[in-house]
Design a protein around this motif. Structure first.
Motif, PDB file in Angstrom:
ATOM      1  N   HIS A  90      24.531 -14.253  69.502  1.00  0.00           N
ATOM      2  CA  HIS A  90      24.300 -15.618  69.039  1.00  0.00           C
ATOM      3  C   HIS A  90      25.670 -16.289  68.916  1.00  0.00           C
ATOM      4  O   HIS A  90      26.377 -16.098  67.925  1.00  0.00           O
ATOM      5  N   PRO A  91      26.067 -17.041  69.938  1.00  0.00           N
ATOM      6  CA  PRO A  91      27.413 -17.641  69.940  1.00  0.00           C
ATOM      7  C   PRO A  91      27.456 -18.930  69.120  1.00  0.00           C
ATOM      8  O   PRO A  91      26.432 -19.589  68.900  1.00  0.00           O
ATOM      9  N   HIS A  92      28.678 -19.293  68.701  1.00  0.00           N
ATOM     10  CA  HIS A  92      28.868 -20.477  67.872  1.00  0.00           C
ATOM     11  C   HIS A  92      30.019 -21.328  68.394  1.00  0.00           C
ATOM     12  O   HIS A  92      31.012 -20.800  68.913  1.00  0.00           O
ATOM     13  N   HIS A  93      29.867 -22.655  68.204  1.00  0.00           N
ATOM     14  CA  HIS A  93      30.925 -23.588  68.594  1.00  0.00           C
ATOM     15  C   HIS A  93      31.900 -23.814  67.442  1.00  0.00           C
ATOM     16  O   HIS A  93      32.346 -24.930  67.182  1.00  0.00           O
ATOM     17  N   HIS A  94      32.256 -22.752  66.766  1.00  0.00           N
ATOM     18  CA  HIS A  94      33.249 -22.830  65.706  1.00  0.00           C
ATOM     19  C   HIS A  94      33.822 -21.430  65.495  1.00  0.00           C
ATOM     20  O   HIS A  94      33.291 -20.450  66.017  1.00  0.00           O
ATOM     21  N   GLY A  95      34.880 -21.355  64.735  1.00  0.00           N
ATOM     22  CA  GLY A  95      35.497 -20.061  64.462  1.00  0.00           C
ATOM     23  C   GLY A  95      36.285 -20.094  63.174  1.00  0.00           C
ATOM     24  O   GLY A  95      36.580 -21.167  62.626  1.00  0.00           O
ATOM     25  N   ALA A  96      36.607 -18.919  62.655  1.00  0.00           N
ATOM     26  CA  ALA A  96      37.415 -18.818  61.444  1.00  0.00           C
ATOM     27  C   ALA A  96      38.891 -18.983  61.791  1.00  0.00           C
ATOM     28  O   ALA A  96      39.309 -18.701  62.917  1.00  0.00           O
ATOM     29  N   ARG A  97      39.662 -19.436  60.807  1.00  0.00           N
ATOM     30  CA  ARG A  97      41.101 -19.578  61.006  1.00  0.00           C
ATOM     31  C   ARG A  97      41.832 -18.898  59.854  1.00  0.00           C
ATOM     32  O   ARG A  97      41.288 -18.704  58.769  1.00  0.00           O
ATOM     33  N   ARG A  98      43.083 -18.569  60.100  1.00  0.00           N
ATOM     34  CA  ARG A  98      43.872 -17.849  59.101  1.00  0.00           C
ATOM     35  C   ARG A  98      44.971 -18.731  58.529  1.00  0.00           C
ATOM     36  O   ARG A  98      45.493 -19.627  59.204  1.00  0.00           O
ATOM     37  N   HIS A  99      45.350 -18.449  57.279  1.00  0.00           N
ATOM     38  CA  HIS A  99      46.556 -19.021  56.714  1.00  0.00           C
ATOM     39  C   HIS A  99      47.758 -18.376  57.403  1.00  0.00           C
ATOM     40  O   HIS A  99      47.641 -17.350  58.086  1.00  0.00           O
ATOM     41  N   THR A 100      48.924 -18.947  57.201  1.00  0.00           N
ATOM     42  CA  THR A 100      50.124 -18.367  57.806  1.00  0.00           C
ATOM     43  C   THR A 100      50.380 -16.950  57.301  1.00  0.00           C
ATOM     44  O   THR A 100      51.020 -16.149  57.974  1.00  0.00           O
ATOM     45  N   GLY A 101      49.859 -16.629  56.103  1.00  0.00           N
ATOM     46  CA  GLY A 101      50.030 -15.289  55.569  1.00  0.00           C
ATOM     47  C   GLY A 101      49.112 -14.260  56.191  1.00  0.00           C
ATOM     48  O   GLY A 101      49.270 -13.052  55.953  1.00  0.00           O
ATOM     49  N   GLY A 102      48.130 -14.716  56.971  1.00  0.00           N
ATOM     50  CA  GLY A 102      47.240 -13.795  57.663  1.00  0.00           C
ATOM     51  C   GLY A 102      45.830 -13.738  57.122  1.00  0.00           C
ATOM     52  O   GLY A 102      44.923 -13.225  57.785  1.00  0.00           O
ATOM     53  N   ASP A 103      45.602 -14.244  55.891  1.00  0.00           N
ATOM     54  CA  ASP A 103      44.262 -14.220  55.318  1.00  0.00           C
ATOM     55  C   ASP A 103      43.413 -15.344  55.894  1.00  0.00           C
ATOM     56  O   ASP A 103      43.924 -16.426  56.236  1.00  0.00           O
TER      57      ASP A 103
END
Length: 492
Positions: free
Chosen positions: A318-331
């Motif tokens: 089930h694909p999505h047109h969005h994604g998670a992103r990280r802070h510069t610290g990696g979280d």
């Protein structure tokens, strides 16, 4: 034949001469997946790349239309002499999920206009079914032979004498899509320790450096959705292709509850892929992290709706047109309650922007993946880089528009064209025509559900190009395959 040489053009007054603005460098054009014609030396038949819409319809809508592309056990073990890549695609093509591919003719012509002689250009056709690492090794060998031969060509010395530094030729790679991964593999010092030093620049056009979620959709073809294609065959053939596994996403894209992680080989197996090929692809990408592309300039498609993440339920992607992103610290970025925040950064319809926009210099263009190597603005960037000019990017102004159309439509059945990134009908024009330029129509654009849309239908089977022109001068295109109703169904 010397295409340019140090040709002199007299001014209107006849008092001065102008040297043609050409490079002395050797250029290698590297196409993307499915961008090379493939010939079976055993059956003596072309198995991918024949011209004509009738061939496309047979290939993608008949149960045995793709069988010749299946890798044999011998090929999987490395004995790959059966299939020969003959040339870059010279006509429009189409494949499910990846949709339309424009021919490389315009790119080839743009490159030839910048070099001293046609002998300076190498069109590197390759068997895109095979691992990228295999094709990278072959490209390294071919590029070395090409540079050596060009430096011995009489037109080379003529050209360098008319350049400021008069240096010997170096290599410039112009790579589309998977071709950028093949080029990076070729520049690994384990193939040729001097090749990177002999390379002046690498221009990548829509290259998925971190993979593409659409590759998971291809491996999962037909599961859980009524896609009008020969499901079982397409899925089983895709599972044999190392090249396709090399395009799997290599970033945290699998959503599990309130977390996101990378795909594992067992995940790939659960959706129809091959665990060994998936592991080999992950290992390959890991080893490539240290390879630097000399003079790298990336063109990345933008503004198109693009798959960026997925979840897997009961073996169905089930694909999505969005994604998670990280802070510069990696979280990962989360909301005050600890929930993941998702972002839609879009892309070129196949490769999301952050996967292609890699390197010190990036040109964003509102283009679909299959057209990023043929658009006039992208080709202008190619020419300027070949001529040693600094490319300043696309014309300023609003960034074109997003274009969404179906993969496959049935003749006589209405379908929708949807635009995004524009808030006015002013200056918009939409046109549909088959790739031969016939059966054209201009559907009426209007508002629907908060978006600009058009409903249309076609009456003849074929490959159709949808073209949208915006008020800022951008042109966005996509190809749609139209077949007779009911001819492409297969019980899954």
């Amino acid at each position: 034949m010397n295409r340019h040489g140090p040709e002199l053009a007299k001014s209107a007054a006849g008092a001065s001469a102008v040297i043609a603005d050409i490079t002395q460098d050797a250029v290698v054009i590297v196409p993307g997946i499915m961008g090379s014609e493939l010939y079976d030396t055993v059956t003596q038949k072309t198995i991918w790349g024949l011209s004509g819409v009738s061939w496309l319809l047979k290939a993608w809508t008949r149960p045995q239309g793709l069988e010749a592309l299946r890798l044999t056990p011998e090929e999987l073990e490395g004995r790959t002499s059966r299939i020969k890549a003959t040339q870059l695609m010279r006509h429009s093509s189409w494949t499910p999920y990846l949709q339309g591919f424009e021919p490389y003719t315009n790119l080839i012509n743009a490159v030839h206009s910048c070099v001293a002689d046609s002998a300076a250009v190498l069109e590197f056709a390759y068997d895109w079914r095979l691992p990228v690492t295999v094709n990278g090794r072959l490209l390294a060998e071919a590029a070395r032979r090409h540079l050596t031969a060009w430096r011995l060509h009489p037109a080379h010395d003529d050209a360098r004498r008319n350049r400021v530094d008069e240096r010997p030729a170096r290599l410039v790679f112009v790579a589309h899509s998977m071709g950028g991964l093949v080029t990076r593999a070729a520049l690994d010092a384990t193939n040729d320790s001097d090749l990177a030093d002999d390379t002046r620049a690498v221009l990548t056009l829509g290259t998925p450096f971190y993979g593409a979620v659409k590759a998971t959709a291809i491996l999962n073809t037909g599961r859980g959705a009524p896609v009008p294609l020969p499901h079982r065959q397409l899925r089983s053939i895709s599972a044999t292709m190392p090249g396709l596994h090399d395009l799997l996403p290599q970033y945290a894209c699998l959503i599990e509850g309130n977390n996101v992680r990378r795909l594992t080989p067992s995940d790939v197996t659960s959706i129809g892929g091959n665990a060994e090929l998936a592991q080999a692809a992950a290992d390959f990408h890991g080893k490539q992290a240290h390879v630097m592309l000399p003079g790298h300039w990336a063109v990345a498609g933008t503004n198109q709706a693009t798959l960026q993440s997925l979840d897997i339920r009961d073996g169905v992607v089930h694909p999505h047109h969005h994604g998670a992103r990280r802070h510069t610290g990696g979280d990962f970025i989360r909301d005050p309650r600890g929930g993941l925040r998702f972002y839609d950064v879009k892309g070129d319809g196949t490769v999301y922007k952050d996967s292609a926009a890699v390197g010190p210099a990036v040109t964003p263009l509102p283009l679909q993946h299959g057209a990023v190597a043929s658009d006039r603005v992208a080709l202008r960037a190619v020419a300027e880089i070949l001529r040693d000019d600094e490319h300043l990017g696309p014309p300023q102004g609003t960034p074109g528009c997003g274009l969404e159309v179906p993969d496959l439509v049935a003749v006589g059945t209405p379908w929708t064209i949807a635009l995004s990134g524009v808030d006015s009908l002013a200056g918009l024009r939409c046109e549909i025509a088959d790739v031969a330029g016939q059966n054209s129509q201009v559907p009426k654009l209007g508002w629907g559900d908060g978006h600009i849309k058009a409903r249309t239908t076609v009456s003849v089977p074929g490959l159709y190009r949808v073209t949208v022109r915006t008020i800022d001068g951008h042109t966005v295109t996509q190809l749609v395959l139209a077949s007779e109703p009911g001819t492409s169904r297969e019980v899954d």
